[in-house]
Design a protein around this motif. Structure first.
Motif, PDB file in Angstrom:
ATOM      1  N   THR A   6      32.284  30.776  65.711  1.00 56.10           N
ATOM      2  CA  THR A   6      32.659  32.323  65.781  1.00 56.10           C
ATOM      3  C   THR A   6      33.776  32.664  64.762  1.00 56.10           C
ATOM      4  N   ALA A   7      34.238  31.609  63.968  1.00 57.85           N
ATOM      5  CA  ALA A   7      35.198  31.727  63.183  1.00 57.85           C
ATOM      6  C   ALA A   7      34.795  32.643  62.064  1.00 57.85           C
ATOM      7  N   ARG A   8      35.829  33.591  61.554  1.00 59.67           N
ATOM      8  CA  ARG A   8      35.413  34.446  60.379  1.00 59.67           C
ATOM      9  C   ARG A   8      35.566  33.823  59.160  1.00 59.67           C
ATOM     10  N   PRO A   9      34.760  34.256  58.129  1.00 56.92           N
ATOM     11  CA  PRO A   9      34.752  33.482  56.956  1.00 56.92           C
ATOM     12  C   PRO A   9      36.045  33.787  56.155  1.00 56.92           C
ATOM     13  N   ARG A  10      36.671  32.821  55.357  1.00 61.32           N
ATOM     14  CA  ARG A  10      37.806  33.062  54.428  1.00 61.32           C
ATOM     15  C   ARG A  10      37.341  33.639  53.340  1.00 61.32           C
ATOM     16  N   ILE A  11      37.887  34.719  52.749  1.00 58.71           N
ATOM     17  CA  ILE A  11      37.547  35.253  51.725  1.00 58.71           C
ATOM     18  C   ILE A  11      38.705  35.307  50.701  1.00 58.71           C
ATOM     19  N   ALA A  12      38.263  34.713  49.457  1.00 64.20           N
ATOM     20  CA  ALA A  12      39.369  34.884  48.110  1.00 64.20           C
ATOM     21  C   ALA A  12      39.414  36.036  47.534  1.00 64.20           C
ATOM     22  N   ILE A  13      40.455  36.703  47.609  1.00 63.96           N
ATOM     23  CA  ILE A  13      40.798  37.992  46.866  1.00 63.96           C
ATOM     24  C   ILE A  13      41.698  37.785  45.570  1.00 63.96           C
ATOM     25  N   THR A  14      41.132  37.929  44.350  1.00 65.32           N
ATOM     26  CA  THR A  14      41.860  37.726  43.199  1.00 65.32           C
ATOM     27  C   THR A  14      42.443  38.996  42.694  1.00 65.32           C
ATOM     28  N   VAL A  15      43.663  39.215  42.347  1.00 64.06           N
ATOM     29  CA  VAL A  15      44.295  40.418  42.165  1.00 64.06           C
ATOM     30  C   VAL A  15      43.762  41.216  40.977  1.00 64.06           C
ATOM     31  N   GLY A  16      43.247  40.313  39.945  1.00 62.05           N
ATOM     32  CA  GLY A  16      42.986  40.985  38.655  1.00 62.05           C
ATOM     33  C   GLY A  16      44.183  40.919  37.761  1.00 62.05           C
ATOM     34  N   ASP A  17      44.108  41.961  36.976  1.00 63.97           N
ATOM     35  CA  ASP A  17      45.159  42.112  35.933  1.00 63.97           C
ATOM     36  C   ASP A  17      46.489  42.435  36.580  1.00 63.97           C
ATOM     37  N   PRO A  18      47.659  41.677  36.484  1.00 64.99           N
ATOM     38  CA  PRO A  18      48.859  42.208  37.234  1.00 64.99           C
ATOM     39  C   PRO A  18      49.360  43.394  36.790  1.00 64.99           C
ATOM     40  N   ALA A  19      48.915  43.889  35.496  1.00 60.96           N
ATOM     41  CA  ALA A  19      49.798  45.054  34.984  1.00 60.96           C
ATOM     42  C   ALA A  19      49.110  46.433  35.451  1.00 60.96           C
ATOM     43  N   GLY A  20      47.791  46.256  36.294  1.00 62.51           N
ATOM     44  CA  GLY A  20      47.195  47.240  36.754  1.00 62.51           C
ATOM     45  C   GLY A  20      47.219  47.594  38.236  1.00 62.51           C
ATOM     46  N   ILE A  21      46.369  48.265  38.721  1.00 61.09           N
ATOM     47  CA  ILE A  21      46.376  48.234  40.265  1.00 61.09           C
ATOM     48  C   ILE A  21      45.875  47.423  41.031  1.00 61.09           C
ATOM     49  N   GLY A  22      45.137  46.419  40.380  1.00 60.15           N
ATOM     50  CA  GLY A  22      44.702  45.168  41.334  1.00 60.15           C
ATOM     51  C   GLY A  22      45.489  44.482  42.225  1.00 60.15           C
ATOM     52  N   PRO A  23      46.830  44.232  42.060  1.00 56.48           N
ATOM     53  CA  PRO A  23      47.616  43.456  43.002  1.00 56.48           C
ATOM     54  C   PRO A  23      47.916  44.558  44.447  1.00 56.48           C
ATOM     55  N   GLU A  24      47.937  45.766  43.903  1.00 61.62           N
ATOM     56  CA  GLU A  24      48.359  46.750  45.220  1.00 61.62           C
ATOM     57  C   GLU A  24      46.846  47.345  45.966  1.00 61.62           C
ATOM     58  N   ALA A  64      49.354  38.689  30.911  1.00 65.19           N
ATOM     59  CA  ALA A  64      48.351  39.036  32.237  1.00 65.19           C
ATOM     60  C   ALA A  64      47.051  38.748  32.124  1.00 65.19           C
ATOM     61  N   GLY A  65      46.656  38.733  30.927  1.00 62.60           N
ATOM     62  CA  GLY A  65      45.083  38.127  30.702  1.00 62.60           C
ATOM     63  C   GLY A  65      44.978  36.574  31.456  1.00 62.60           C
ATOM     64  N   GLN A  66      45.984  35.904  30.886  1.00 64.57           N
ATOM     65  CA  GLN A  66      45.910  34.294  31.408  1.00 64.57           C
ATOM     66  C   GLN A  66      46.182  34.403  32.997  1.00 64.57           C
ATOM     67  N   ALA A  67      47.090  35.131  33.510  1.00 65.69           N
ATOM     68  CA  ALA A  67      47.199  35.214  34.947  1.00 65.69           C
ATOM     69  C   ALA A  67      46.026  35.588  35.751  1.00 65.69           C
ATOM     70  N   SER A  68      45.370  36.590  35.297  1.00 62.18           N
ATOM     71  CA  SER A  68      44.292  36.956  35.933  1.00 62.18           C
ATOM     72  C   SER A  68      43.135  36.039  35.906  1.00 62.18           C
ATOM     73  N   TYR A  69      42.971  35.237  34.609  1.00 61.20           N
ATOM     74  CA  TYR A  69      42.015  34.195  34.475  1.00 61.20           C
ATOM     75  C   TYR A  69      42.346  33.037  35.440  1.00 61.20           C
ATOM     76  N   ASP A  70      43.586  32.761  35.472  1.00 58.67           N
ATOM     77  CA  ASP A  70      43.989  31.386  36.371  1.00 58.67           C
ATOM     78  C   ASP A  70      43.807  31.635  37.731  1.00 58.67           C
ATOM     79  N   ALA A  71      43.734  33.110  38.334  1.00 54.36           N
ATOM     80  CA  ALA A  71      43.456  33.260  39.767  1.00 54.36           C
ATOM     81  C   ALA A  71      42.013  33.119  39.862  1.00 54.36           C
ATOM     82  N   ILE A  72      41.248  33.532  38.968  1.00 51.12           N
ATOM     83  CA  ILE A  72      39.802  33.514  39.061  1.00 51.12           C
ATOM     84  C   ILE A  72      39.414  32.115  39.091  1.00 51.12           C
ATOM     85  N   VAL A  73      39.738  31.051  38.077  1.00 50.35           N
ATOM     86  CA  VAL A  73      39.481  29.687  38.120  1.00 50.35           C
ATOM     87  C   VAL A  73      39.801  29.055  39.453  1.00 50.35           C
ATOM     88  N   ALA A  74      41.081  29.337  40.113  1.00 49.76           N
ATOM     89  CA  ALA A  74      41.564  28.839  41.085  1.00 49.76           C
ATOM     90  C   ALA A  74      40.565  29.439  42.603  1.00 49.76           C
TER      91      ALA A  74
END
Length: 309
Positions: A6-24, A64-74
């Protein structure tokens, strides 16, 4: 420790570009009641106030581009390892990717590379309309050259194979024509008859329920009235204008053809309103909940049947 049935799935949420609205929007969606009811959200990428301080708001930067890329890779690494069951991604900025030397134009081609997928396609999923793109982030002048019969056959086949995961067991596909009136038998371009029609005939011969090429100014209307479960569009704006007109903020970007589940928002980084507290997280919530639904179905299908050893 084994997960309970009955466990819920774990969903990774990447925040996208940190200079945009992605993190919020990632933070807001992860905290929402709708998301918490269906999954365990896990944030990837800079999202705390301290972490975001290093990225000037609303500005394209290599950092910012590198940070968003690193999050996707992880996130992809963890999805491949089974630590998370799906990925929902925040919006990235193509110029920021380019600024840090990345060759990919966005998520679709990057995810295909990271997972070794020979063919990946972008689908926008919404209640009134579903659209798959044959070509994505390419100049309009290059579309005709890129639309080979082999490509169109691959996209149609991938779409037909993927739609049962979304509840369409015997999907009905419509292919939008490239030229006005689907070429009008060569009067307005020959690509529809020379490339698209043979691809449709080949797919139909293999048992796929697909029609086309059909005039692009009516095929989407027919789909919304129930004639098709999905429309395959020839290029980016042909497919995304109708789906965003009908369901902007509620549609979900899904990558077909990957070994992992990936969904995303239907909008960009919105630099102009970043960190002002006005960004709408609805599309991110929709992306996460769809990812959770797909992941839950996949987990259920992989469990032993009741009474099995």
């Amino acid at each position: 420790m084994p997960r309970s049935s009955t466990a819920r799935p774990r969903i990774a949420i990447t925040v996208g570009d940190p200079a945009g609205i992605g993190p919020e929007i990632a933070i807001a969606a992860a905290a929402s009641r709708e998301v918490r009811a269906v999954c365990e959200p896990v944030l990837y990428g800079p999202h705390s106030a301290a972490a975001l301080a290093g990225f000037p708001v609303g500005q394209v930067s290599a950092a910012a581009g590198q940070a968003s890329y690193d999050a996707i890779v992880a996130a992809v690494r963890d999805a491949q390892a089974g630590a998370v069951h799906a990925i929902a991604t925040g919006p990235v900025h193509k110029e920021a990717f380019a600024a840090c030397g990345l060759p990919w134009k966005g998520h679709t081609d990057l995810l295909g590379h990271l997972t070794g997928s020979p063919r990946a396609a972008m689908m926008f999923h919404s209640e009134p309309l579903r659209v798959v793109l044959a070509t994505v982030h390419v100049p309009l002048r290059d579309v005709s050259r890129l639309l080979t019969q082999a490509l169109v056959e691959d996209i149609i086949t991938l779409t037909a194979r993927s739609l049962p995961d979304f509840g369409y067991i015997t999907p009905r596909l419509g292919l939008a024509g490239l030229n006005p009136h689907a070429g009008e038998h060569g009067l307005m371009g020959d690509e529809d008859d020379a490339v698209l029609r043979p691809a449709v005939e080949a797919c139909r011969a293999r048992g796929i329920d697909v029609q086309g090429p059909l005039p692009g100014d009516t095929v989407f209307l027919k789909a919304t009235r129930g004639a098709f479960d999905v429309v395959v569009a020839c290029y980016h704006d042909q497919g995304l204008i109708p789906v965003k007109l009908l369901a902007f903020g509620q549609s979900v970007n899904v990558t077909l053809g990957l070994p992992i589940i990936r969904t995303s928002v239907d909008h960009g980084t919105a630099f102009d309103i970043a960190r002002q507290g006005t960004a709408d997280a609805t599309s991110m919530v929709s992306a996460i909940t769809l990812a959770a639904r797909l992941a839950s179905a996949r987990l259920a299908s992989s469990r032993p049947a009741s009474g099995s050893p």
